[in-house]
Design an enzyme around this catalytic site. Structure first.
Site, mmCIF file in Angstrom:
data_model
loop_
_atom_site.group_PDB
_atom_site.id
_atom_site.type_symbol
_atom_site.label_atom_id
_atom_site.label_comp_id
_atom_site.label_asym_id
_atom_site.label_seq_id
_atom_site.Cartn_x
_atom_site.Cartn_y
_atom_site.Cartn_z
ATOM 1 N N SER A 1 0.823 -1.201 0.000
ATOM 2 C CA SER A 1 0.000 0.000 0.000
ATOM 3 C C SER A 1 0.863 1.259 0.000
ATOM 4 C CB SER A 1 -0.913 0.019 1.217
ATOM 5 O OG SER A 1 -1.654 -1.180 1.299
HETATM 6 N N1 SAH Z 1 -0.527 -4.519 4.139
HETATM 7 C C1 SAH Z 1 -0.052 -5.015 2.877
HETATM 8 C C2 SAH Z 1 -1.172 -4.935 1.843
HETATM 9 C C3 SAH Z 1 -1.010 -5.937 0.793
HETATM 10 S S1 SAH Z 1 -2.357 -5.978 -0.342
HETATM 11 C C4 SAH Z 1 1.147 -4.234 2.380
HETATM 12 O O1 SAH Z 1 1.169 -3.015 2.541
HETATM 13 O O2 SAH Z 1 2.034 -4.836 1.803
HETATM 14 C C5 SAH Z 1 -3.548 -6.959 0.525
HETATM 15 C C6 SAH Z 1 -3.149 -8.336 0.929
HETATM 16 O O3 SAH Z 1 -4.309 -8.981 1.419
HETATM 17 C C7 SAH Z 1 -2.631 -9.226 -0.210
HETATM 18 O O4 SAH Z 1 -1.389 -9.734 0.138
HETATM 19 C C8 SAH Z 1 -3.695 -10.315 -0.331
HETATM 20 O O5 SAH Z 1 -3.165 -11.569 -0.690
HETATM 21 C C9 SAH Z 1 -4.254 -10.346 1.078
HETATM 22 N N2 SAH Z 1 -5.604 -10.910 1.187
HETATM 23 C C10 SAH Z 1 -6.669 -10.745 0.359
HETATM 24 N N3 SAH Z 1 -7.728 -11.443 0.809
HETATM 25 C C11 SAH Z 1 -7.323 -12.067 1.958
HETATM 26 C C12 SAH Z 1 -7.966 -12.934 2.892
HETATM 27 N N4 SAH Z 1 -9.241 -13.305 2.765
HETATM 28 N N5 SAH Z 1 -7.243 -13.402 3.943
HETATM 29 C C13 SAH Z 1 -5.952 -13.045 4.109
HETATM 30 N N6 SAH Z 1 -5.294 -12.216 3.278
HETATM 31 C C14 SAH Z 1 -5.967 -11.737 2.203
#
Ligand code: SAH
Length: 210
Positions: A60
């Site tokens: 993000s």
């Molecule tokens: N906080 C992270 C955001 C990554 S994007 C950063 O800044 O790097 C969001 C993440 O949520 C992705 O890695 C995706 O695989 C995960 N995600 C999506 N649906 C999910 C779920 N149901 N359970 C766990 N993780 C999930």
């Protein structure tokens, strides 16, 4: 390009964009973001922008990470926080500097593995990772003082609200692609209160493990 001075410029930029909580700004200053992206993107790690981390996911934008952290921290001190969507682990690392213990769940095993290595490298020991579907929360470790979701469901998952302590806060983006809004849900004695905050863009919350 990845020096403390570069990080300081990012902190300055976040201040200009309205981030006020000094605890959050200090955590940004203390956390090298270039460790959380692919080496080929390291030179862009301190721009205020989201970047690809593979598997169709993104790290993000720093402003959003800082803003969500700030909004979660407002109010009573947080001991335990659950993060849904570990991704690169950058948000997790910031939280780990601000609260006693962070639980973070991720559905993509490969991303979780990389994040785990980064926490070891940074010496962060108060993080527990789980490869599971975050839509279910983590009932065996709850209830939590705070829950932060970094992928967007269509609506507020009640399973997560139920894993908040009274006074606890859930911060999450909800809505379809490109039309999401950041919401803070506070658990009260009788139920919960919702605040609709600002417009955001997140990847969707998906079911199933990979
Ligand atoms: N906080 C992270 C955001 C990554 S994007 C950063 O800044 O790097 C969001 C993440 O949520 C992705 O890695 C995706 O695989 C995960 N995600 C999506 N649906 C999910 C779920 N149901 N359970 C766990 N993780 C999930």
């Amino acid at each position: 390009m990845t020096s403390l001075r570069t990080r300081e410029r990012l902190v300055q930029r976040l201040r200009e964009e309205g981030i006020e909580d000094l605890r959050v700004l200090n955590a940004v200053r203390a956390t090298p973001r270039h460790i959380f992206v692919d080496e080929a993107l390291a030179s862009r790690a301190y721009e205020d922008t989201a970047l690809p981390i593979g598997h169709g996911q993104t790290i993000s934008q720093p402003y959003i990470v800082a803003r969500m952290t700030e909004l979660l921290m407002q109010g009573e001190a947080l001991d335990t926080v659950l993060e849904v969507g570990t991704g690169s682990g950058y948000q997790t690392a910031l939280l780990a500097r601000l609260v006693k213990r962070v639980y973070s769940v991720e559905r993509i095993a490969a991303l979780q593995k990389q994040a785990r290595r980064r926490f070891q490298e940074l010496g962060l020991r108060n993080i527990r990772l789980r490869h599971s579907d975050g839509g279910m929360g983590l009932p065996e470790y709850g209830p939590f003082d705070g829950i932060l979701v970094t992928a967007a469901p269509e609506g507020i998952p009640l399973t997560l609200v139920e894993q908040l302590k009274p006074g606890g806060r859930l911060l999450l983006p909800i809505g379809p692609r490109k039309e999401q809004v950041l919401v803070r849900v506070t658990r009260t004695a009788g139920g919960y209160e919702k605040e609709f905050l600002e417009r955001v863009v997140f990847v969707p919350l998906l079911g199933g493990l990979v």
